[in-house]
Design an enzyme around this catalytic site. Structure first.
Site, PDB file in Angstrom:
ATOM      1  N   GLY A 162       0.820  -1.204   0.000  1.00 47.80           N
ATOM      2  CA  GLY A 162       0.000   0.000   0.000  1.00 47.80           C
ATOM      3  C   GLY A 162       0.847   1.244   0.000  1.00 47.80           C
ATOM      4  CG  ASP A 174      -0.463  10.052  12.321  1.00 50.12           C
ATOM      5  OD1 ASP A 174      -1.576  10.616  12.409  1.00 50.12           O
ATOM      6  OD2 ASP A 174      -0.013   9.605  11.263  1.00 50.12           O
ATOM      7  CB  VAL A 199       4.179  -0.101   2.895  1.00 45.78           C
ATOM      8  CG1 VAL A 199       4.581  -1.234   3.842  1.00 45.78           C
ATOM      9  CG2 VAL A 199       4.107   1.231   3.643  1.00 45.78           C
TER      10      VAL A 199
HETATM   11  P1  ADP Z   1      -0.383   5.396   6.719  1.00 47.60           P
HETATM   12  O1  ADP Z   1       0.857   6.216   6.696  1.00 47.60           O
HETATM   13  O2  ADP Z   1      -1.494   5.922   5.890  1.00 47.60           O
HETATM   14  O3  ADP Z   1      -0.773   5.036   8.110  1.00 47.60           O
HETATM   15  P2  ADP Z   1       1.308   3.177   6.215  1.00 47.60           P
HETATM   16  O4  ADP Z   1       2.452   3.842   5.556  1.00 47.60           O
HETATM   17  O5  ADP Z   1       1.497   2.834   7.652  1.00 47.60           O
HETATM   18  O6  ADP Z   1       0.000   4.026   6.008  1.00 47.60           O
HETATM   19  O7  ADP Z   1       0.950   1.855   5.450  1.00 47.60           O
HETATM   20  C1  ADP Z   1       0.598   1.800   4.085  1.00 47.60           C
HETATM   21  C2  ADP Z   1       0.066   0.415   3.776  1.00 47.60           C
HETATM   22  O8  ADP Z   1       1.014  -0.576   4.111  1.00 47.60           O
HETATM   23  C3  ADP Z   1      -1.191   0.078   4.549  1.00 47.60           C
HETATM   24  O9  ADP Z   1      -2.100  -0.536   3.677  1.00 47.60           O
HETATM   25  C4  ADP Z   1      -0.737  -0.891   5.615  1.00 47.60           C
HETATM   26  O10 ADP Z   1      -1.740  -1.836   5.887  1.00 47.60           O
HETATM   27  C5  ADP Z   1       0.479  -1.526   5.027  1.00 47.60           C
HETATM   28  N1  ADP Z   1       1.465  -1.796   6.091  1.00 47.60           N
HETATM   29  C6  ADP Z   1       2.148  -0.887   6.813  1.00 47.60           C
HETATM   30  N2  ADP Z   1       2.958  -1.473   7.718  1.00 47.60           N
HETATM   31  C7  ADP Z   1       2.781  -2.805   7.581  1.00 47.60           C
HETATM   32  C8  ADP Z   1       3.318  -3.980   8.242  1.00 47.60           C
HETATM   33  N3  ADP Z   1       4.223  -3.867   9.221  1.00 47.60           N
HETATM   34  N4  ADP Z   1       2.884  -5.186   7.839  1.00 47.60           N
HETATM   35  C9  ADP Z   1       1.979  -5.302   6.844  1.00 47.60           C
HETATM   36  N5  ADP Z   1       1.435  -4.264   6.185  1.00 47.60           N
HETATM   37  C10 ADP Z   1       1.820  -3.020   6.540  1.00 47.60           C
END
Ligand code: ADP
Length: 303
Positions: A14, A129, A21
């Site tokens: 995502g 956050d 990520v």
């Molecule tokens: P935001 O900054 O909008 O909170 P993130 O950058 O944390 O979003 O995450 C972007 C995407 O990556 C999301 O869909 C999230 O579910 C996925 N993601 C983030 N960290 C992890 C992780 N440790 N394991 C699996 N998926 C993750």
């Protein structure tokens, strides 16, 4: 193709606040990981240096309820942060209409959230956050806080990005009034919003702008009186709001237990100095009274 001679890149998971990520395999351990690629953008090398030093500190944070930062390295002008891979997040659980959350399940999610926060606050790191999609759920049902300390290192995420508007719903009133000296109480307010969301199964205070967010808060709890929050009128963006009386919390959360409601009201205290601390919240009788929190492995999860 390996990144940093160690990680085998898999699919994109995502796009987040700070960048893409993706899923990867750590060839050193065989573990599945999530790698967050952070665009350094306009800051470039200068911030790179400070960020890496700050991130070293985050690597010291090890707790069952905080996502582990396994590795951090710069690569092709981006900063790569390697985290343990997590199956799901609390937002997916709250939104899934097929999932029933019992009072014991809600208590378990709240206890894990507050335990993770307590550890960080003990180390003087704020989250800043907190929101349901930052509370990740592992294969074993453990809830872990993600993105700890990133807001401080990389600056407050740009609220102009559409995917970030949700973060507003979890902002404490002192932040909305532009305080510059916020503390751990901002994370308690956000945790209260998440508690409310677990009880209601929808975001509790859905403001469409910062002004509207304050309006929603005041409509729920009544406009704060100076006696309730003496420092309020000195905050940089303070504006007088028309007085609205508060409905009873009970009427807003008809299904909550008395203990849950008492803790919720202490977490939603206007004056950040009077707001309950994370440690005090964990010691509240809500967590020791029946029902006991559900064991993480037994918590409901999306298919
Ligand atoms: P935001 O900054 O909008 O909170 P993130 O950058 O944390 O979003 O995450 C972007 C995407 O990556 C999301 O869909 C999230 O579910 C996925 N993601 C983030 N960290 C992890 C992780 N440790 N394991 C699996 N998926 C993750």
């Amino acid at each position: 193709k390996k990144v940093a001679d160690r990680y085998l890149k898999r699919e994109v998971l995502g796009e987040g606040t700070y960048g893409v990520v993706y899923k990867a395999i750590d060839t050193k351990t065989g573990q599945t990981v999530a790698i967050k690629k952070i665009r350094l953008g306009k800051y470039k090398e200068g911030v790179n240096f400070t960020a890496l030093r700050e991130i070293k500190l985050l690597k010291e944070i090890k707790d069952p309820n905080i996502i582990e930062l396994i590795d951090a390295f710069p690569h092709k002008g981006n900063l790569h942060l390697v985290f343990e891979f997590m199956e799901s997040d609390l937002e997916a659980i709250v939104r899934d209409r097929n999932i029933v959350l019992s009072p014991a399940d809600i208590k378990s999610f709240m206890q894990m959230t507050l335990k993770g926060l307590a550890y960080c606050h003990k180390k003087w790191v704020l989250h800043r956050d907190m929101k349901p999609n930052n509370l990740l759920i592992g294969a074993d049902g453990q809830l872990k806080l993600a993105d700890f300390g990133l807001a401080r290192i990389f600056g407050s995420p740009d609220r102009k990005f559409t995917h970030q508007v949700f973060a507003r719903w979890y902002r404490a009133p002192e932040l909305l009034f532009g305080t510059k000296q916020y503390g751990s109480a901002v994370d308690v307010w956000a945790a209260a919003c998440i508690f409310a969301e677990l009880l209601l199964r929808r975001p509790f205070l859905q403001g469409s702008s910062d002004i509207d967010q304050l309006g929603k808060i005041f409509a729920a709890f009544g406009t704060p009186k100076p006696s309730q929050w003496p420092d309020m009128i000195y905050l940089p963006d303070y504006v007088e709001y028309q007085y609205v009386p508060s409905p009873s919390l009970r009427s807003l959360f008809p299904m909550a237990s008395d203990d849950a409601l008492d803790l919720l009201s202490k977490m939603f205290t206007y004056d950040p100095k009077a707001r309950i601390s994370v440690q005090q919240a964990l010691e509240h009788r809500y967590f020791s009274s029946v029902p006991a929190p559900t064991k993480p492995v037994l918590l409901p999860r999306p298919p």
